[in-house]
Design a protein around this motif. Structure first.
Motif, PDB file in Angstrom:
ATOM      1  N   SER A   2       0.831  -1.209   0.000  1.00 22.84           N
ATOM      2  CA  SER A   2       0.000   0.000   0.000  1.00 22.84           C
ATOM      3  C   SER A   2       0.862   1.254   0.000  1.00 22.84           C
ATOM      4  O   SER A   2       2.009   1.252   0.410  1.00 22.84           O
ATOM      5  CB  SER A   2      -0.920  -0.001   1.227  1.00 22.84           C
ATOM      6  N   SER A   3       0.267   2.320  -0.478  1.00 21.02           N
ATOM      7  CA  SER A   3       0.941   3.616  -0.512  1.00 21.02           C
ATOM      8  C   SER A   3       1.059   4.169   0.910  1.00 21.02           C
ATOM      9  O   SER A   3       0.221   3.903   1.763  1.00 21.02           O
ATOM     10  CB  SER A   3       0.121   4.573  -1.372  1.00 21.02           C
ATOM     11  N   SER A   4       2.082   4.945   1.169  1.00 21.37           N
ATOM     12  CA  SER A   4       2.249   5.530   2.503  1.00 21.37           C
ATOM     13  C   SER A   4       1.163   6.571   2.792  1.00 21.37           C
ATOM     14  O   SER A   4       0.911   6.889   3.941  1.00 21.37           O
ATOM     15  CB  SER A   4       3.632   6.147   2.639  1.00 21.37           C
ATOM     16  N   LYS A   5       0.542   7.107   1.758  1.00 17.86           N
ATOM     17  CA  LYS A   5      -0.532   8.089   1.937  1.00 17.86           C
ATOM     18  C   LYS A   5      -1.867   7.412   2.238  1.00 17.86           C
ATOM     19  O   LYS A   5      -2.780   8.053   2.716  1.00 17.86           O
ATOM     20  CB  LYS A   5      -0.690   8.944   0.671  1.00 17.86           C
ATOM     21  N   GLN A   6      -1.975   6.117   1.956  1.00 20.35           N
ATOM     22  CA  GLN A   6      -3.223   5.400   2.152  1.00 20.35           C
ATOM     23  C   GLN A   6      -3.307   4.935   3.602  1.00 20.35           C
ATOM     24  O   GLN A   6      -2.421   4.240   4.099  1.00 20.35           O
ATOM     25  CB  GLN A   6      -3.305   4.213   1.207  1.00 20.35           C
ATOM     26  N   SER A   7      -4.360   5.321   4.292  1.00 16.35           N
ATOM     27  CA  SER A   7      -4.530   4.995   5.696  1.00 16.35           C
ATOM     28  C   SER A   7      -5.175   3.627   5.866  1.00 16.35           C
ATOM     29  O   SER A   7      -6.087   3.261   5.126  1.00 16.35           O
ATOM     30  CB  SER A   7      -5.408   6.057   6.343  1.00 16.35           C
ATOM     31  N   LEU A   8      -4.686   2.862   6.839  1.00 15.35           N
ATOM     32  CA  LEU A   8      -5.304   1.577   7.135  1.00 15.35           C
ATOM     33  C   LEU A   8      -6.690   1.763   7.738  1.00 15.35           C
ATOM     34  O   LEU A   8      -7.571   0.943   7.545  1.00 15.35           O
ATOM     35  CB  LEU A   8      -4.429   0.773   8.106  1.00 15.35           C
ATOM     36  N   VAL A   9      -6.866   2.847   8.479  1.00 18.62           N
ATOM     37  CA  VAL A   9      -8.163   3.175   9.069  1.00 18.62           C
ATOM     38  C   VAL A   9      -8.547   4.560   8.554  1.00 18.62           C
ATOM     39  O   VAL A   9      -8.119   5.580   9.099  1.00 18.62           O
ATOM     40  CB  VAL A   9      -8.085   3.178  10.613  1.00 18.62           C
ATOM     41  N   PRO A  10      -9.346   4.605   7.477  1.00 17.68           N
ATOM     42  CA  PRO A  10      -9.668   5.904   6.859  1.00 17.68           C
ATOM     43  C   PRO A  10     -10.259   6.931   7.823  1.00 17.68           C
ATOM     44  O   PRO A  10      -9.982   8.119   7.710  1.00 17.68           O
ATOM     45  CB  PRO A  10     -10.673   5.534   5.771  1.00 17.68           C
ATOM     46  N   SER A  11     -11.046   6.499   8.789  1.00 22.13           N
ATOM     47  CA  SER A  11     -11.650   7.456   9.728  1.00 22.13           C
ATOM     48  C   SER A  11     -10.609   8.078  10.658  1.00 22.13           C
ATOM     49  O   SER A  11     -10.869   9.105  11.282  1.00 22.13           O
ATOM     50  CB  SER A  11     -12.737   6.768  10.547  1.00 22.13           C
ATOM     51  N   ALA A  12      -9.421   7.495  10.737  1.00 17.74           N
ATOM     52  CA  ALA A  12      -8.366   8.039  11.586  1.00 17.74           C
ATOM     53  C   ALA A  12      -7.781   9.322  11.004  1.00 17.74           C
ATOM     54  O   ALA A  12      -7.206  10.134  11.736  1.00 17.74           O
ATOM     55  CB  ALA A  12      -7.266   7.011  11.789  1.00 17.74           C
ATOM     56  N   ARG A  13      -7.904   9.534   9.706  1.00 15.19           N
ATOM     57  CA  ARG A  13      -7.343  10.720   9.056  1.00 15.19           C
ATOM     58  C   ARG A  13      -7.884  11.999   9.674  1.00 15.19           C
ATOM     59  O   ARG A  13      -7.144  12.930   9.966  1.00 15.19           O
ATOM     60  CB  ARG A  13      -7.641  10.668   7.548  1.00 15.19           C
ATOM     61  N   PHE A  19      -5.684  16.511  15.580  1.00 17.36           N
ATOM     62  CA  PHE A  19      -4.559  16.441  16.515  1.00 17.36           C
ATOM     63  C   PHE A  19      -3.414  17.339  16.045  1.00 17.36           C
ATOM     64  O   PHE A  19      -2.823  18.082  16.826  1.00 17.36           O
ATOM     65  CB  PHE A  19      -4.114  14.983  16.633  1.00 17.36           C
ATOM     66  N   LYS A  20      -3.146  17.309  14.745  1.00 17.88           N
ATOM     67  CA  LYS A  20      -2.078  18.139  14.176  1.00 17.88           C
ATOM     68  C   LYS A  20      -2.402  19.622  14.324  1.00 17.88           C
ATOM     69  O   LYS A  20      -1.532  20.419  14.669  1.00 17.88           O
ATOM     70  CB  LYS A  20      -1.880  17.782  12.698  1.00 17.88           C
ATOM     71  N   MET A  21      -3.645  20.004  14.085  1.00 23.04           N
ATOM     72  CA  MET A  21      -4.051  21.403  14.220  1.00 23.04           C
ATOM     73  C   MET A  21      -3.920  21.878  15.670  1.00 23.04           C
ATOM     74  O   MET A  21      -3.473  22.994  15.924  1.00 23.04           O
ATOM     75  CB  MET A  21      -5.489  21.598  13.745  1.00 23.04           C
ATOM     76  N   GLU A  22      -4.297  21.010  16.617  1.00 22.75           N
ATOM     77  CA  GLU A  22      -4.172  21.359  18.035  1.00 22.75           C
ATOM     78  C   GLU A  22      -2.706  21.553  18.421  1.00 22.75           C
ATOM     79  O   GLU A  22      -2.369  22.517  19.110  1.00 22.75           O
ATOM     80  CB  GLU A  22      -4.791  20.269  18.906  1.00 22.75           C
ATOM     81  N   ALA A  23      -1.857  20.641  17.975  1.00 26.83           N
ATOM     82  CA  ALA A  23      -0.431  20.734  18.285  1.00 26.83           C
ATOM     83  C   ALA A  23       0.164  22.004  17.678  1.00 26.83           C
ATOM     84  O   ALA A  23       0.959  22.700  18.319  1.00 26.83           O
ATOM     85  CB  ALA A  23       0.308  19.499  17.777  1.00 26.83           C
ATOM     86  N   ALA A  24      -0.218  22.325  16.463  1.00 28.01           N
ATOM     87  CA  ALA A  24       0.282  23.534  15.806  1.00 28.01           C
ATOM     88  C   ALA A  24      -0.147  24.780  16.566  1.00 28.01           C
ATOM     89  O   ALA A  24       0.644  25.706  16.759  1.00 28.01           O
ATOM     90  CB  ALA A  24      -0.214  23.590  14.366  1.00 28.01           C
ATOM     91  N   SER A  25      -1.376  24.793  17.009  1.00 25.33           N
ATOM     92  CA  SER A  25      -1.884  25.929  17.768  1.00 25.33           C
ATOM     93  C   SER A  25      -1.104  26.107  19.069  1.00 25.33           C
ATOM     94  O   SER A  25      -0.791  27.231  19.463  1.00 25.33           O
ATOM     95  CB  SER A  25      -3.365  25.713  18.067  1.00 25.33           C
TER      96      SER A  25
END
Length: 64
Positions: A2-13, A19-25
């Motif tokens: 599988s591609s590294s961009k393809q998520s094993l659990v799509p809802s996790a995206r 989480f990334k937005m919170e950390a950036a803030s």
């Protein structure tokens, strides 16, 4: 394979993006939805570092 961009659990995206937005803030980096290629390496690294820090804290709290 599988591609590294393809998520094993799509809802996790969505959760990971939030989480990334919170950390950036928390570190004072302005992220926008979509492409953020205009960030400096320092800014991107501080976001990633904050994410790792929070994941380690969550893991350690789970051990207690």
């Amino acid at each position: 394979m599988s591609s590294s961009k393809q998520s094993l659990v799509p809802s996790a995206r969505e959760a990971l993006d939030k989480f990334k937005m919170e950390a950036a803030s928390e570190v004072g980096v302005n992220l926008k939805q979509g492409y953020n290629g205009d960030l400096t390496s320092k800014q991107a690294g501080s976001v990633g570092g904050q994410m790792v820090k929070k994941m380690i804290e969550a893991y350690e709290n789970g051990l207690k």
